[in-house]
Design an enzyme around this catalytic site. Structure first.
Site, PDB file in Angstrom:
ATOM      1  N   ASP A 113       0.832  -1.186   0.000  1.00  0.00           N
ATOM      2  CA  ASP A 113       0.000   0.000   0.000  1.00  0.00           C
ATOM      3  C   ASP A 113       0.874   1.245   0.000  1.00  0.00           C
ATOM      4  O   ASP A 113       2.044   1.203   0.385  1.00  0.00           O
ATOM      5  CB  ASP A 113      -0.896   0.027   1.242  1.00  0.00           C
ATOM      6  CG  ASP A 113      -1.873  -1.131   1.281  1.00  0.00           C
ATOM      7  OD1 ASP A 113      -2.227  -1.639   0.206  1.00  0.00           O
ATOM      8  OD2 ASP A 113      -2.275  -1.523   2.395  1.00  0.00           O
ATOM      9  N   ARG A 114       0.291   2.364  -0.395  1.00  0.00           N
ATOM     10  CA  ARG A 114       1.041   3.623  -0.463  1.00  0.00           C
ATOM     11  C   ARG A 114       1.707   3.960   0.869  1.00  0.00           C
ATOM     12  O   ARG A 114       2.850   4.409   0.911  1.00  0.00           O
ATOM     13  CB  ARG A 114       0.088   4.760  -0.892  1.00  0.00           C
ATOM     14  CG  ARG A 114       0.746   6.128  -0.933  1.00  0.00           C
ATOM     15  CD  ARG A 114      -0.206   7.178  -1.465  1.00  0.00           C
ATOM     16  NE  ARG A 114      -1.363   7.357  -0.617  1.00  0.00           N
ATOM     17  CZ  ARG A 114      -1.422   8.180   0.432  1.00  0.00           C
ATOM     18  NH1 ARG A 114      -0.360   8.899   0.757  1.00  0.00           N
ATOM     19  NH2 ARG A 114      -2.526   8.300   1.131  1.00  0.00           N
TER      20      ARG A 114
END
Length: 418
Positions: free
Chosen positions: A222-223
């Site tokens: 994920d970011r």
């Protein structure tokens, strides 16, 4: 701050962008590089048999004088211009053209209605003006606001694009061979272009600063998650990674920090996970979900929070975060998965936050500024808390290989007091 085995080479300057065969398919771009030094000479951009002055390219909405016909014959290849400010990596604004093929639900509807109803990040007034001034076109031609979309139409939308900043913490190469490259990704940096992010992504930074243009990631982060990314250098190696992942032959170790005193000993969570809000990208434990399993073990407790080692045995979206929430110990600074007595109310709150953001983008908010070229409202820079989550991919191991980040982040040290 996490560092890895190898630092960025002095021989890796920022390079002109190259077309990425594996991923450069979603849009056509037009961009310019802005000089850091003032110059009296106008910058010119070559387009087919003519040139376009930078002054002309940067006109305000409703005044854009741009020869689409010549540009469509020979699209200008963009080159991102990165700069660093206050601990952030930023990209100078650039012009960008979105492309979209007509969808079935759009047929026989007006171009204005489609943009107003389906793309609510701008006001109806903006879309009306964009159509009238030719910044929104159909089949490369200017149309009226009442034009009805037909089967086979292609829609183009020119915007002045402002990307959100990401952490200035450097990407580092852990290992590099002809078959696989292993890199450390900082927290807050997306892997692929998505939404507002394009150049400020791992993919484009690797291409422009490290000349890594073959990009077949074997794992997803994920970011907001930091840590290891495995990048295959050809489809054959990518398929082998996929086979090993599906067969459970790759071991993954993460570290996270949760509020409270996590129980001692090894804890296994085998609860299935299902998406319950596609719009917000949220998952939860549900009997009708996909099977998944995660092992947890407390490493330390500092009186306030616990450092926990996580070993996901499957690879569902947000698996570690959802399982920790289910156990009652969500990641301490997770912006999405929090303890709540009423899940529906929590979803409503997230939706309200998203709606408020849209309002601020249209009308501005406290601390927002405005672009003098496109008049868009621009948010203030994200705080360190907004671009960091306490989840780190520490180690990936296969049958005869293993890669780890050299150090753990500050928050993952046993001595951390937060």
């Amino acid at each position: 701050m996490a560092n890895c085995d190898l630092k960025r080479s002095k021989d890796s300057p920022i390079l002109p962008e190259k077309r990425l065969k594996a991923t450069e398919t979603e849009a056509i771009l037009v961009s310019h590089e802005v000089s850091e030094e003032p110059s009296e000479k106008k910058k010119q951009i070559k387009v087919k048999d003519s040139t376009i002055d930078e002054e002309t390219l940067l006109n305000k909405p409703g005044e854009l004088d741009f020869d689409f016909e010549k540009w469509f014959l020979n699209p200008v290849q963009p080159k991102p211009c990165y700069y660093f400010e206050k601990g952030l990596r930023k990209v100078k604004p650039y012009y960008y053209i979105y492309e979209a093929n007509a969808k079935g639900r759009w047929l026989k509807k007006s171009i204005l209605d489609i943009f107003v109803k389906e793309f609510q990040d701008q006001s109806p007034e903006y879309y009306k003006l964009a159509i009238e001034t030719g910044k929104i076109r159909v089949n490369k031609k200017v149309v009226t606001t009442g034009y009805l979309i037909q089967n086979g139409d292609k829609i183009y939308h020119l915007i002045h694009r402002h990307e959100p900043p990401v952490s200035a913490e450097p990407i580092t190469i852990i290992s590099k061979s002809d078959d696989v490259i292993v890199v450390y990704k900082p927290s807050g940096m997306p892997v692929h272009p998505s939404g507002r992010y394009r150049y400020n992504t791992l993919l484009h930074i690797l291409a422009n600063e490290f000349e890594i243009t073959k990009f077949y990631p074997a794992n997803r982060l994920d970011r907001l998650t930091s840590g290891i990314i495995l990048i295959a250098q050809n489809p054959q190696v990518a398929c082998e990674f996929e086979r090993l992942m599906k067969g459970g032959s790759i071991s993954k170790s993460y570290y996270c920090r949760v509020n409270g005193e996590f129980p001692e000993g090894k804890i296994k969570c085998d609860e299935p996970i299902k998406t319950f809000s596609f719009k917000l990208g949220l998952n939860h434990v549900h009997p009708d979900g996909k099977l998944c399993s995660t092992d947890f073990e407390r490493v330390s407790f500092n009186g306030t929070s616990s450092l926990v080692k996580c070993q996901p045995l499957t690879g569902r979206t947000h698996q570690i975060r959802v399982h920790l929430l289910h156990l009652g110990y969500p990641i301490a600074n997770d912006p999405l998965y929090k303890l709540t007595d009423d899940k529906d109310s929590f979803i409503c709150e997230l939706a309200k936050e998203k709606s408020q953001r849209s309002i601020e983008e249209s009308c501005g908010g406290e601390g927002w500024t405005r672009c003098d070229k496109c008049q868009s409202y621009l948010p203030p820079d994200p705080s360190p808390k907004e671009r960091l989550m306490w989840l780190h991919a520490f180690c990936y191991s296969g049958p005869d290989w293993s890669y780890t980040t050299k150090d753990l982040p500050d928050w993952a040290q046993e001595s951390y007091k937060g």
